[in-house]
Design a protein around this motif. Structure first.
Motif, PDB file in Angstrom:
ATOM      1  N   UNK A 334       9.360  -4.193 -10.855  1.00 16.06           N
ATOM      2  CA  UNK A 334       8.305  -3.988  -9.862  1.00 16.06           C
ATOM      3  C   UNK A 334       7.853  -2.524  -9.831  1.00 16.06           C
ATOM      4  N   UNK A 335       8.765  -1.603 -10.059  1.00 14.52           N
ATOM      5  CA  UNK A 335       8.397  -0.185 -10.105  1.00 14.52           C
ATOM      6  C   UNK A 335       7.459   0.090 -11.289  1.00 14.52           C
ATOM      7  N   UNK A 336       7.733  -0.546 -12.425  1.00 18.65           N
ATOM      8  CA  UNK A 336       6.852  -0.356 -13.593  1.00 18.65           C
ATOM      9  C   UNK A 336       5.474  -0.994 -13.347  1.00 18.65           C
ATOM     10  N   UNK A 337       5.472  -2.113 -12.662  1.00 17.56           N
ATOM     11  CA  UNK A 337       4.204  -2.746 -12.299  1.00 17.56           C
ATOM     12  C   UNK A 337       3.408  -1.827 -11.378  1.00 17.56           C
ATOM     13  N   UNK A 338       4.074  -1.238 -10.398  1.00 15.79           N
ATOM     14  CA  UNK A 338       3.413  -0.332  -9.470  1.00 15.79           C
ATOM     15  C   UNK A 338       2.860   0.897 -10.197  1.00 15.79           C
ATOM     16  N   UNK A 339       3.616   1.421 -11.147  1.00 12.31           N
ATOM     17  CA  UNK A 339       3.162   2.593 -11.906  1.00 12.31           C
ATOM     18  C   UNK A 339       1.916   2.257 -12.716  1.00 12.31           C
ATOM     19  N   UNK A 340       1.882   1.070 -13.303  1.00 13.70           N
ATOM     20  CA  UNK A 340       0.705   0.631 -14.070  1.00 13.70           C
ATOM     21  C   UNK A 340      -0.498   0.482 -13.154  1.00 13.70           C
ATOM     22  N   UNK A 341      -0.292  -0.072 -11.981  1.00 16.18           N
ATOM     23  CA  UNK A 341      -1.389  -0.234 -11.026  1.00 16.18           C
ATOM     24  C   UNK A 341      -1.973   1.117 -10.635  1.00 16.18           C
ATOM     25  N   UNK A 342      -1.108   2.094 -10.393  1.00 13.17           N
ATOM     26  CA  UNK A 342      -1.584   3.441 -10.045  1.00 13.17           C
ATOM     27  C   UNK A 342      -2.292   4.088 -11.232  1.00 13.17           C
ATOM     28  N   UNK A 343      -1.799   3.820 -12.431  1.00 16.50           N
ATOM     29  CA  UNK A 343      -2.426   4.330 -13.651  1.00 16.50           C
ATOM     30  C   UNK A 343      -3.873   3.836 -13.761  1.00 16.50           C
ATOM     31  N   UNK A 344      -4.103   2.591 -13.350  1.00 18.33           N
ATOM     32  CA  UNK A 344      -5.448   2.020 -13.392  1.00 18.33           C
ATOM     33  C   UNK A 344      -6.347   2.574 -12.289  1.00 18.33           C
ATOM     34  N   UNK A 345      -5.751   3.131 -11.250  1.00 19.30           N
ATOM     35  CA  UNK A 345      -6.539   3.632 -10.131  1.00 19.30           C
ATOM     36  C   UNK A 345      -6.812   2.585  -9.071  1.00 19.30           C
ATOM     37  N   UNK A 346      -5.930   1.612  -8.954  1.00 16.26           N
ATOM     38  CA  UNK A 346      -6.102   0.555  -7.962  1.00 16.26           C
ATOM     39  C   UNK A 346      -5.777   1.072  -6.554  1.00 16.26           C
ATOM     40  N   UNK A 347      -6.348   0.429  -5.567  1.00 17.07           N
ATOM     41  CA  UNK A 347      -6.028   0.747  -4.171  1.00 17.07           C
ATOM     42  C   UNK A 347      -4.654   0.178  -3.869  1.00 17.07           C
ATOM     43  N   UNK A 348      -3.782   0.998  -3.306  1.00 16.84           N
ATOM     44  CA  UNK A 348      -2.387   0.600  -3.105  1.00 16.84           C
ATOM     45  C   UNK A 348      -2.015   0.405  -1.638  1.00 16.84           C
ATOM     46  N   UNK A 349      -2.979   0.520  -0.735  1.00 25.85           N
ATOM     47  CA  UNK A 349      -2.685   0.254   0.673  1.00 25.85           C
ATOM     48  C   UNK A 349      -3.950  -0.219   1.374  1.00 25.85           C
ATOM     49  N   UNK A 350      -3.761  -0.992   2.448  1.00 21.60           N
ATOM     50  CA  UNK A 350      -4.906  -1.582   3.140  1.00 21.60           C
ATOM     51  C   UNK A 350      -5.616  -0.570   4.041  1.00 21.60           C
ATOM     52  N   UNK A 351      -4.976   0.542   4.351  1.00 24.01           N
ATOM     53  CA  UNK A 351      -5.626   1.586   5.142  1.00 24.01           C
ATOM     54  C   UNK A 351      -6.859   2.111   4.420  1.00 24.01           C
ATOM     55  N   UNK A 352      -6.713   2.291   3.102  1.00 25.21           N
ATOM     56  CA  UNK A 352      -7.835   2.788   2.297  1.00 25.21           C
ATOM     57  C   UNK A 352      -9.001   1.809   2.281  1.00 25.21           C
ATOM     58  N   UNK A 353      -8.724   0.544   2.592  1.00 25.13           N
ATOM     59  CA  UNK A 353      -9.773  -0.483   2.609  1.00 25.13           C
ATOM     60  C   UNK A 353     -10.425  -0.618   3.986  1.00 25.13           C
ATOM     61  N   UNK A 354      -9.916   0.132   4.978  1.00 25.99           N
ATOM     62  CA  UNK A 354     -10.505   0.082   6.301  1.00 25.99           C
ATOM     63  C   UNK A 354      -9.683  -0.664   7.336  1.00 25.99           C
ATOM     64  N   UNK A 355      -8.512  -1.160   6.935  1.00 25.46           N
ATOM     65  CA  UNK A 355      -7.637  -1.845   7.888  1.00 25.46           C
ATOM     66  C   UNK A 355      -6.811  -0.826   8.663  1.00 25.46           C
ATOM     67  N   UNK A 356      -6.369  -1.234   9.835  1.00 19.71           N
ATOM     68  CA  UNK A 356      -5.562  -0.348  10.680  1.00 19.71           C
ATOM     69  C   UNK A 356      -4.458  -1.142  11.347  1.00 19.71           C
ATOM     70  N   UNK A 357      -3.529  -0.412  11.957  1.00 20.99           N
ATOM     71  CA  UNK A 357      -2.425  -1.042  12.690  1.00 20.99           C
ATOM     72  C   UNK A 357      -2.957  -1.989  13.766  1.00 20.99           C
ATOM     73  N   UNK A 358      -4.046  -1.622  14.425  1.00 26.84           N
ATOM     74  CA  UNK A 358      -4.601  -2.448  15.498  1.00 26.84           C
ATOM     75  C   UNK A 358      -5.110  -3.797  14.987  1.00 26.84           C
ATOM     76  N   UNK A 359      -5.458  -3.870  13.692  1.00 31.26           N
ATOM     77  CA  UNK A 359      -6.038  -5.097  13.132  1.00 31.26           C
ATOM     78  C   UNK A 359      -4.988  -6.065  12.601  1.00 31.26           C
TER      79      UNK A 359
END
Length: 390
Positions: A334-359
């Motif tokens: 899973x760590x290698x999968x995560x590293x590949x995802x970051x290498x591609x420049x994928x969004x890795x958290x929902x905060x960056x998409x506009x979601x918040x704790x309140x939602x």
């Protein structure tokens, strides 16, 4: 392979640099009026619109245009498309674009003449198409890869008022009759959309792979497809006009979700259910909602499907097992999968998409819970996963 199943895929594919020529052959099978579905207008800038229109005119077709399909097609847009189809009594819906256009075209094809509210009938009640309902044939000219919508019966629609984004997988009669796949048509796609599509492909495979415990041929196919996506994604990032890489991604996207690797499987789909709920609240790009959720979800369910996660680490990510526990092997995968995802420049958290704790509670309430994965989630589980994804 477990269980009993029937496999049929009625979509005819035309693949390659000269594949658009085959539109001539297909158009002869249908009546005069074609509803041309496309998105925000990029096909007019890159010349694909002119190529398609030239072929339509050469075949004497009357074209009614249905542009402006948004990345997450809405129920309002669906009603608009249905009205166009009915008023013009269209004989064929031709989607020129990515998965959203293909999904939308299929939704219009079964909704235009259904005589009921399609959102209620197909997306809330999950009814199938009545035997006497007229289904308008659909064809696809693909310009973005990821969804596999060109060769399946799925159609995802968003209802912003209800904060719901729901996909319904229909039967063989809703599959596109034909699909034209020219990898060159994907060259001008912005990198953000390209990598979102790449992860959509990968996650489609994961959703089917991470289920079941038997020795399944479908899993061996899935592992090969995943390795192909990883390899080709890196080549495509380096050179977006690498035909070999873009063609392999296009072909893999189709096979990732044309029902082949689901045969004999229970299948999971909870990353999609949670991701679609995030998308319903934020209108974020579909592939990015999946990437933002995935690591938290897979780490959460890993203990319940440990053997498959170990196999995934070894076979897909080449993790060496020497001197490691199964838990360590799975975690490294899973760590290698995560590293590949970051290498591609994928969004890795929902905060960056506009979601918040309140939602989070509302998003969890919008999430459809399925039972095919290694752990059947509760709403409380979904809340935990969403918090880990912030």
């Amino acid at each position: 392979m477990l269980g009993n199943f029937s496999f049929c895929n009625p979509t005819r594919l035309y693949f390659g640099e000269n594949s658009l020529e085959n539109l001539n052959t297909e158009l002869r099978k249908y009546g005069q009026t074609v509803q041309l579905v496309y998105g925000g207008g990029s096909i007019k800038k890159n010349g694909i619109y002119d190529q398609v229109m030239e072929i339509l005119r050469a075949n004497g077709k009357q074209v009614v245009e249905d542009g402006g399909v948004m990345p997450n097609p809405t129920v309002e847009k669906l009603c608009e498309g249905c009205e166009i189809a009915r008023e013009n009594k269209v004989d064929l819906i031709l989607a020129v674009g990515g998965g959203s256009c293909c999904d939308y075209a299929k939704a219009v094809s079964i909704s235009a003449w259904c005589g009921e509210d399609p959102w209620q009938k197909y997306y809330l009640d999950f009814q199938d198409v009545d035997a006497d309902t007229k289904i308008i044939p659909v064809g696809c000219v693909l310009t973005m890869v990821g969804t596999g919508s060109e060769m399946n019966g799925g159609a995802v629609i968003t209802n912003h008022a209800q904060k719901m984004k729901i996909g319904h997988v229909f039967g063989d009669n809703v599959f596109p009759k034909f699909a034209i796949l020219n990898p060159v048509f994907t060259y001008t796609l912005p990198e953000y959309q390209m990598v979102a599509g790449i992860y959509d492909i990968f996650n489609h495979i994961c959703e089917q792979y991470f289920s079941g415990e038997d020795d399944s041929t479908s899993d061996y196919i899935s592992e090969g497809l995943m390795r192909s996506v990883i390899h080709s994604s890196r080549a495509a990032i380096q050179n977006p006009r690498n035909y070999e890489a873009r063609s392999n991604l296009m072909w893999t996207a189709t096979w990732a979700l044309n029902t082949l690797v689901a045969q004999g499987k229970s299948t999971d789909w909870m990353v999609h259910m949670i991701g679609q709920a995030v998308g319903a609240h934020t209108d974020a790009t579909h592939g990015m909602t999946l990437s933002a959720i995935s690591m938290a979800y897979y780490r959460y369910i890993c203990p319940y499907g440990l053997a498959k996660f170990v196999r995934f680490a070894k076979t897909v990510w080449d993790v060496r097992a020497d001197g490691k526990t199964d838990e360590q092997i799975a975690a490294e995968g899973l760590a290698r999968m995560e590293a590949w995802m970051k290498e591609l420049g994928l969004v890795m958290n929902i905060t960056e998409l506009g979601a918040s704790e309140k939602m989070i509670t509302e998003i969890a309430d919008s999430t459809i819970l399925l039972t095919g994965g290694y752990k059947v989630l509760t709403k409380e589980d979904v809340v935990k996963i969403l918090r880990e994804s912030l």
